[in-house]
Motif scaffolding. Structure first.
Motif, short mmCIF file in Angstrom:
data_model
loop_
_atom_site.label_atom_id
_atom_site.label_comp_id
_atom_site.label_asym_id
_atom_site.label_seq_id
_atom_site.Cartn_x
_atom_site.Cartn_y
_atom_site.Cartn_z
N ASN A 8 0.79 -1.22 0.00
CA ASN A 8 0.00 0.00 0.00
C ASN A 8 0.83 1.27 0.00
O ASN A 8 0.31 2.34 -0.21
CB ASN A 8 -0.92 0.01 1.23
N GLN A 9 2.10 1.15 0.26
CA GLN A 9 2.92 2.35 0.39
C GLN A 9 3.90 2.41 -0.77
O GLN A 9 4.51 1.44 -1.13
CB GLN A 9 3.71 2.25 1.70
N SER A 10 4.03 3.60 -1.33
CA SER A 10 5.02 3.75 -2.38
C SER A 10 6.40 3.93 -1.74
O SER A 10 6.49 4.26 -0.57
CB SER A 10 4.68 4.97 -3.23
N GLU A 11 7.43 3.72 -2.53
CA GLU A 11 8.78 4.05 -2.07
C GLU A 11 8.94 5.56 -2.21
O GLU A 11 8.26 6.18 -3.02
CB GLU A 11 9.83 3.39 -2.96
N ARG A 116 3.45 1.47 -6.28
CA ARG A 116 3.55 0.01 -6.27
C ARG A 116 3.27 -0.44 -7.71
O ARG A 116 2.77 0.34 -8.51
CB ARG A 116 2.54 -0.57 -5.29
N ARG A 117 3.60 -1.67 -8.04
CA ARG A 117 3.30 -2.20 -9.38
C ARG A 117 1.83 -2.56 -9.44
O ARG A 117 1.31 -3.20 -8.53
CB ARG A 117 4.17 -3.42 -9.66
N GLY A 118 1.14 -2.12 -10.49
CA GLY A 118 -0.27 -2.43 -10.62
C GLY A 118 -0.88 -1.73 -11.81
O GLY A 118 -0.17 -1.10 -12.60
N MET A 121 -4.45 2.95 -13.90
CA MET A 121 -5.59 3.77 -13.47
C MET A 121 -5.84 3.63 -11.96
O MET A 121 -6.64 4.35 -11.39
CB MET A 121 -6.86 3.38 -14.24
N GLU A 122 -5.15 2.70 -11.34
CA GLU A 122 -5.29 2.48 -9.90
C GLU A 122 -4.09 3.08 -9.16
O GLU A 122 -4.26 3.83 -8.20
CB GLU A 122 -5.33 0.97 -9.67
N VAL A 123 -2.88 2.77 -9.61
CA VAL A 123 -1.69 3.15 -8.85
C VAL A 123 -1.39 4.64 -8.92
O VAL A 123 -0.90 5.23 -7.95
CB VAL A 123 -0.44 2.32 -9.24
N VAL A 124 -1.70 5.30 -10.06
CA VAL A 124 -1.38 6.72 -10.17
C VAL A 124 -2.29 7.57 -9.27
O VAL A 124 -1.80 8.35 -8.47
CB VAL A 124 -1.36 7.20 -11.64
N ASN A 160 0.20 -3.37 -15.49
CA ASN A 160 1.16 -3.78 -14.47
C ASN A 160 2.32 -2.79 -14.46
O ASN A 160 3.45 -3.15 -14.76
CB ASN A 160 1.64 -5.20 -14.78
N ALA A 161 2.02 -1.52 -14.14
CA ALA A 161 3.00 -0.45 -14.28
C ALA A 161 3.57 -0.01 -12.95
O ALA A 161 2.96 -0.17 -11.90
CB ALA A 161 2.34 0.74 -14.97
N VAL A 162 4.78 0.58 -13.03
CA VAL A 162 5.39 1.29 -11.91
C VAL A 162 5.68 2.69 -12.43
O VAL A 162 6.29 2.84 -13.49
CB VAL A 162 6.70 0.62 -11.45
#
Length: 170
Positions: A8-11, A116-118, A121-124, A160-162
């Protein structure tokens, strides 16, 4: 850090970057407008891909940039978003029509947030919520001189993007 926390946490890290120029398609909007169904950003991405700009990525930098610039005030004000490619310098392009906009990004210190990788449209959107809450509680101050998302196209998979998001700080 446990596996579930990492999900759940980005670097996050701090990096100083030199000035650069971005050329691409742009739109003026607000976060409030983008939260609703009338958001302009999805159409801007469509315009970018229809423009064929992604075929002109420089060999040095196989990345697409989404640059947030020309901030009216802070995260609640209007800003310009330009989705495009990095250029070595501002070129007076004959193509600098309504379709293409250029912006310079000053050299700055950035807080870099890596999603996170995913699914894109969700991770950004997720990382932006994290960024807003981070700066509400942090001693670090945003400068609003230009923030950007960097999409590495060498291994790009929208499902499946970072993505790295660079936020200019004092």
């Amino acid at each position: 850090m446990s596996h579930s926390q990492q999900q759940n946490q980005s670097e996050r890290w701090v990096e100083t970057r030199p000035a650069m120029f971005i050329q691409g398609v742009g739109v003026r909007t607000t976060n409030e407008a983008e939260a609703g169904p009338q958001g302009k950003i999805p159409q801007l991405w469509d315009r970018y891909f229809q423009s064929g700009l992604q075929t002109q990525l420089s060999d040095k930098d196989q990345a697409i940039y989404a640059l947030y610039t020309d901030y009216e005030s802070d995260a609640s004000g209007a800003y310009t978003l330009i989705i495009g490619n990095r250029m070595d310098e501002a070129v007076a392009v004959a193509a600098s029509t309504e379709e293409l906009q250029q912006a310079s990004v000053p050299a700055a210190k950035y807080m870099v947030f890596r999603t996170r990788r995913g699914p894109l449209m969700e991770v950004v959107p997720q990382v932006w919520h994290e960024i807003w809450s981070y700066f509400q509680q942090s001693a670090d101050k945003r400068t609003y001189t230009g923030d950007y998302e960097r999409y590495d196209m060498q291994e790009f998979d929208p499902a499946n993007a970072v993505v790295d998001v660079y936020i200019a700080i004092e």
